[in-house]
Scaffold this motif. Structure first.
Motif, PDB file in Angstrom:
ATOM      1  N   GLY A 156       0.820  -1.204   0.000  1.00 15.84           N
ATOM      2  CA  GLY A 156       0.000   0.000   0.000  1.00 15.84           C
ATOM      3  C   GLY A 156       0.858   1.260   0.000  1.00 15.84           C
ATOM      4  N   PHE A 157       0.414   2.282   0.758  1.00 15.52           N
ATOM      5  CA  PHE A 157       1.124   3.559   0.763  1.00 15.52           C
ATOM      6  C   PHE A 157       2.563   3.404   1.254  1.00 15.52           C
ATOM      7  CE2 PHE A 157       2.543   7.245   3.295  1.00 15.52           C
ATOM      8  CZ  PHE A 157       2.646   8.174   2.268  1.00 15.52           C
ATOM      9  N   ILE A 158       2.766   2.571   2.286  1.00 14.62           N
ATOM     10  CA  ILE A 158       4.117   2.373   2.825  1.00 14.62           C
ATOM     11  C   ILE A 158       5.017   1.773   1.742  1.00 14.62           C
ATOM     12  CG2 ILE A 158       3.752   0.030   3.738  1.00 14.62           C
ATOM     13  CD1 ILE A 158       5.651   2.752   5.594  1.00 14.62           C
ATOM     14  N   GLY A 159       4.404   1.038   0.800  1.00 18.70           N
ATOM     15  CA  GLY A 159       5.170   0.477  -0.309  1.00 18.70           C
ATOM     16  C   GLY A 159       5.722   1.552  -1.219  1.00 18.70           C
ATOM     17  N   ASN A 160       4.919   2.608  -1.462  1.00 21.75           N
ATOM     18  CA  ASN A 160       5.410   3.736  -2.260  1.00 21.75           C
ATOM     19  C   ASN A 160       6.594   4.404  -1.584  1.00 21.75           C
ATOM     20  OD1 ASN A 160       2.291   3.557  -2.875  1.00 21.75           O
ATOM     21  ND2 ASN A 160       3.236   4.561  -4.625  1.00 21.75           N
ATOM     22  N   LEU A 161       6.478   4.595  -0.275  1.00 25.53           N
ATOM     23  CA  LEU A 161       7.557   5.213   0.491  1.00 25.53           C
ATOM     24  C   LEU A 161       8.807   4.339   0.462  1.00 25.53           C
ATOM     25  CD1 LEU A 161       8.291   7.595   2.402  1.00 25.53           C
ATOM     26  CD2 LEU A 161       7.518   6.174   4.303  1.00 25.53           C
ATOM     27  N   PHE A 162       8.584   3.048   0.639  1.00 25.46           N
ATOM     28  CA  PHE A 162       9.687   2.085   0.657  1.00 25.46           C
ATOM     29  C   PHE A 162      10.370   2.034  -0.712  1.00 25.46           C
ATOM     30  CE2 PHE A 162      10.784  -0.898   4.033  1.00 25.46           C
ATOM     31  CZ  PHE A 162      11.800  -1.637   3.442  1.00 25.46           C
ATOM     32  N   ALA A 163       9.572   2.019  -1.781  1.00 24.12           N
ATOM     33  CA  ALA A 163      10.115   1.964  -3.138  1.00 24.12           C
ATOM     34  C   ALA A 163      10.943   3.210  -3.439  1.00 24.12           C
ATOM     35  CB  ALA A 163       8.976   1.824  -4.148  1.00 24.12           C
ATOM     36  N   ALA A 164      10.391   4.391  -3.076  1.00 23.55           N
ATOM     37  CA  ALA A 164      11.126   5.637  -3.314  1.00 23.55           C
ATOM     38  C   ALA A 164      12.442   5.636  -2.549  1.00 23.55           C
ATOM     39  CB  ALA A 164      10.269   6.834  -2.897  1.00 23.55           C
ATOM     40  N   MET A 165      12.412   5.166  -1.303  1.00 24.11           N
ATOM     41  CA  MET A 165      13.623   5.115  -0.482  1.00 24.11           C
ATOM     42  C   MET A 165      14.645   4.151  -1.095  1.00 24.11           C
ATOM     43  SD  MET A 165      13.903   4.251   3.614  1.00 24.11           S
ATOM     44  CE  MET A 165      12.622   5.424   4.008  1.00 24.11           C
ATOM     45  N   PHE A 166      14.155   3.016  -1.603  1.00 26.67           N
ATOM     46  CA  PHE A 166      15.049   2.029  -2.194  1.00 26.67           C
ATOM     47  C   PHE A 166      15.717   2.586  -3.449  1.00 26.67           C
ATOM     48  CE2 PHE A 166      15.898  -1.515  -5.108  1.00 26.67           C
ATOM     49  CZ  PHE A 166      16.730  -2.291  -4.311  1.00 26.67           C
ATOM     50  N   PHE A 167      14.940   3.235  -4.306  1.00 24.70           N
ATOM     51  CA  PHE A 167      15.514   3.767  -5.546  1.00 24.70           C
ATOM     52  C   PHE A 167      16.416   4.974  -5.286  1.00 24.70           C
ATOM     53  CE2 PHE A 167      12.059   1.309  -7.572  1.00 24.70           C
ATOM     54  CZ  PHE A 167      12.833   0.607  -8.478  1.00 24.70           C
ATOM     55  N   ILE A 168      16.123   5.737  -4.245  1.00 28.79           N
ATOM     56  CA  ILE A 168      17.039   6.817  -3.857  1.00 28.79           C
ATOM     57  C   ILE A 168      18.365   6.222  -3.392  1.00 28.79           C
ATOM     58  CG2 ILE A 168      17.467   8.638  -2.148  1.00 28.79           C
ATOM     59  CD1 ILE A 168      14.452   9.267  -2.289  1.00 28.79           C
ATOM     60  N   SER A 169      18.297   5.118  -2.654  1.00 22.57           N
ATOM     61  CA  SER A 169      19.522   4.427  -2.225  1.00 22.57           C
ATOM     62  C   SER A 169      20.326   3.958  -3.433  1.00 22.57           C
ATOM     63  CB  SER A 169      19.173   3.223  -1.336  1.00 22.57           C
ATOM     64  OG  SER A 169      18.495   3.619  -0.172  1.00 22.57           O
ATOM     65  N   LEU A 170      19.627   3.388  -4.415  1.00 21.74           N
ATOM     66  CA  LEU A 170      20.307   2.971  -5.646  1.00 21.74           C
ATOM     67  C   LEU A 170      20.937   4.165  -6.355  1.00 21.74           C
ATOM     68  CD1 LEU A 170      18.073   0.337  -7.509  1.00 21.74           C
ATOM     69  CD2 LEU A 170      20.042  -0.052  -6.044  1.00 21.74           C
ATOM     70  N   LEU A 171      20.213   5.287  -6.368  1.00 26.67           N
ATOM     71  CA  LEU A 171      20.723   6.489  -7.020  1.00 26.67           C
ATOM     72  C   LEU A 171      21.993   6.979  -6.341  1.00 26.67           C
ATOM     73  CD1 LEU A 171      20.297   8.685  -9.174  1.00 26.67           C
ATOM     74  CD2 LEU A 171      18.950   9.949  -7.478  1.00 26.67           C
ATOM     75  N   PHE A 172      22.002   6.971  -4.997  1.00 29.83           N
ATOM     76  CA  PHE A 172      23.194   7.385  -4.247  1.00 29.83           C
ATOM     77  C   PHE A 172      24.376   6.478  -4.591  1.00 29.83           C
ATOM     78  CE2 PHE A 172      20.977   9.611  -0.406  1.00 29.83           C
ATOM     79  CZ  PHE A 172      20.471  10.554  -1.283  1.00 29.83           C
ATOM     80  N   ALA A 173      24.129   5.158  -4.592  1.00 33.83           N
ATOM     81  CA  ALA A 173      25.196   4.202  -4.904  1.00 33.83           C
ATOM     82  C   ALA A 173      25.705   4.415  -6.329  1.00 33.83           C
ATOM     83  CB  ALA A 173      24.685   2.769  -4.732  1.00 33.83           C
ATOM     84  N   ALA A 174      24.782   4.648  -7.261  1.00 35.00           N
ATOM     85  CA  ALA A 174      25.163   4.838  -8.654  1.00 35.00           C
ATOM     86  C   ALA A 174      25.933   6.141  -8.856  1.00 35.00           C
ATOM     87  CB  ALA A 174      23.913   4.829  -9.539  1.00 35.00           C
ATOM     88  N   LEU A 175      25.483   7.216  -8.199  1.00 35.24           N
ATOM     89  CA  LEU A 175      26.105   8.525  -8.393  1.00 35.24           C
ATOM     90  C   LEU A 175      27.529   8.557  -7.852  1.00 35.24           C
ATOM     91  CD1 LEU A 175      25.747  11.383  -9.450  1.00 35.24           C
ATOM     92  CD2 LEU A 175      24.733  12.022  -7.251  1.00 35.24           C
ATOM     93  N   THR A 176      27.762   7.940  -6.690  1.00 33.84           N
ATOM     94  CA  THR A 176      29.121   7.925  -6.132  1.00 33.84           C
ATOM     95  C   THR A 176      30.072   7.124  -7.021  1.00 33.84           C
ATOM     96  OG1 THR A 176      28.505   6.060  -4.686  1.00 33.84           O
ATOM     97  CG2 THR A 176      28.401   8.272  -3.728  1.00 33.84           C
ATOM     98  N   SER A 177      29.540   6.108  -7.708  1.00 32.00           N
ATOM     99  CA  SER A 177      30.359   5.358  -8.668  1.00 32.00           C
ATOM    100  C   SER A 177      30.574   6.162  -9.944  1.00 32.00           C
ATOM    101  CB  SER A 177      29.690   4.028  -9.025  1.00 32.00           C
ATOM    102  OG  SER A 177      29.672   3.159  -7.921  1.00 32.00           O
ATOM    103  N   ALA A 178      29.510   6.839 -10.390  1.00 33.37           N
ATOM    104  CA  ALA A 178      29.564   7.564 -11.657  1.00 33.37           C
ATOM    105  C   ALA A 178      30.621   8.663 -11.651  1.00 33.37           C
ATOM    106  CB  ALA A 178      28.190   8.153 -11.985  1.00 33.37           C
ATOM    107  N   VAL A 179      30.688   9.431 -10.570  1.00 31.40           N
ATOM    108  CA  VAL A 179      31.650  10.542 -10.548  1.00 31.40           C
ATOM    109  C   VAL A 179      33.087  10.025 -10.574  1.00 31.40           C
ATOM    110  CG1 VAL A 179      30.064  12.124  -9.379  1.00 31.40           C
ATOM    111  CG2 VAL A 179      31.618  10.722  -8.004  1.00 31.40           C
TER     112      VAL A 179
END
Length: 446
Positions: A296-319
């Motif tokens: 439900g709604f907590i899933g949206n929050l969880f998904a956004a948090m998970f993809f933000i985590s992926l983005l952080f991991a990807a960005l630190t590698s990208a630079v």
């Protein structure tokens, strides 16, 4: 004179480079397919016998020379300098990786935004959405890819201290916090126990020759070896840094994040009957996002948090993939940082657009070579050829060309003579042979 990292900045920057998207899907999947913690033990063993050995070799090249990758090989070679400097052009591999890596970052950005208000309810719907993004929705792909590229270049434009170090000082702890929050939530789900067994209970019967080769390949590629990043970052390493403990900290952070990611991902997989054997983008962009919708709604929050985590991991590698080429242009052609980045930007942006077009249904045939998309060709070229070849060259250069006395002067204080001699032996005779085995396996048997 290169701008210097702080000690903690160096650790987090290199850890950020090593912690990438592979921690989100490759590490957990390989662990799950090869006997859980039995594979982790094997991976750790090969990490320290092979990849960590070459990692320290790259540290030595960068720290002793304090130059960009090309200048480092050229300045340290006692003879044949013009020949050895070509080894430093491994930095091209980093730029090629960034070209397709930033496309994946674009996908992640898209899912960060859409997961806040929408999650697909079925695997079929999830697969259709992801396939549409890849094969039909050209405008959306280019839009998010462009944002991802601009974000990465903006960070590097600020330099070592104000850009790369500051990014990692904030994002690496933030990544840990996000993962801890998700891990704590996962612990309250029924699937967590199955996930823990899957990831951490050893099953040595699942280990075979392929497991050893998989662990060897993962150990090599998860420390950002063979693309000039470690050499470049080490050139900006502060003096009186304990090279051994700093390097061990980087390995520990990399492994810890991989295990945490695995526990989180597989908790949801087991909780809702997903497929734990699914690999790569399919695991994250199709299976996992569908499972989040069941909360439900907590899933949206969880998904956004998970993809933000992926983005952080990807960005630190990208630079970390941009900086080696930027430093080369600054040092060798006296470019300003801004001018160097403009040259690199044009190249990677064109390559990235070609990667996107190679998946679009209208243009894919024109950008398919030897049965592989342009995107997959870049991945194959860098992972199976350029990175392992550079790893072999680094081992030979440090083990047989550089002066043993200068290496002992760098590491002896932190290792002691006995440990130094063990490392030196492994670097000369074990690590290069192991990398040749990885390379031959990936080229002809995978």
């Amino acid at each position: 004179m290169n701008e210097k990292f702080s000690k903690i900045g160096f650790i987090l920057a290199v850890a950020g480079s090593a912690v990438g998207l592979g921690n989100a899907w490759k590490f957990p999947t390989l662990v799950g397919q090869n006997g859980g913690s039995a594979f982790i033990v094997l991976y750790l063993l090969l990490t320290f016998l092979v990849s960590f050995v070459i990692f320290l070799g790259e540290i030595a090249i960068g720290k002793i020379s304090e130059k960009d990758a090309v200048g480092a090989f050229e300045s340290l070679a006692p003879k044949n300098k013009n020949l050895w400097k070509f080894a430093g052009f491994c930095i091209i591999g980093a730029i090629l990786i960034f070209s397709f890596y930033s496309v994946i970052m674009g996908w992640i950005l898209k899912y960060v935004v859409t997961s806040i208000y929408f999650l697909p309810n079925s695997m079929k719907e999830s697969e259709e959405i992801f396939n549409s993004l890849l094969t039909k929705d050209l405008g959306t792909s280019i839009f998010y890819f462009t944002i991802a590229v601009l974000m990465s270049f903006y960070v590097v434009s600020k330099g070592v201290k104000s850009g790369i170090e500051r990014l990692n000082i904030w994002m690496m702890p933030a990544l840990f916090i996000f993962l801890i929050i998700m891990l704590i939530y996962s612990m309250n789900m029924n699937g967590f126990l199955d996930s823990a067994k899957f990831m951490l209970m050893p099953d040595f019967t699942k280990l075979n020759k392929d497991s050893i080769l998989s662990a060897l390949g993962l150990a090599f590629f998860t420390l950002s070896l063979g693309v000039g990043t470690i050499i470049t970052y080490a050139a900006s390493l502060p003096n009186k840094t304990n090279l051994l403990t700093s390097s061990l900290s980087i390995v520990f952070i990399n492994i810890l994040i991989g295990i945490m990611m695995g526990l989180i991902v597989f908790t949801f997989i087991f909780e809702y009957g997903g497929n734990p054997a699914q690999e790569g983008p399919g695991l994250v962009f199709i299976s996992l996002i569908t499972l989040f919708s069941k909360l439900g709604f907590i899933g949206n929050l969880f998904a956004a948090m998970f993809f933000i985590s992926l983005l952080f991991a990807a960005l630190t590698s990208a630079v970390s993939m941009i900086e080696p080429s930027a430093l080369f242009l600054i040092n060798n052609y006296k470019f300003s940082r801004k001018k160097a980045l403009k040259f690199i930007f044009v190249f990677v942006y064109i390559m990235g657009i070609l990667c996107i077009l190679s998946y679009q249904s209208v243009t894919s045939n024109s950008l398919t070579f030897f049965g592989k998309s342009f995107f997959d060709c870049l991945d194959y070229l860098t992972s199976n050829l350029m990175m392992p070849i550079t790893g072999i060259i680094v081992a030979i250069f440090v083990g047989f060309v550089m002066k043993k006395q200068s290496l002992y002067a760098l590491f002896g204080l932190y290792m002691g003579r006995k440990l130094f001699l063990i490392w030196y032996f492994l670097l000369r005779f074990i690590a290069p042979v192991a990398v040749v085995i990885i390379m031959v396996n990936q080229l002809f048997f995978s």
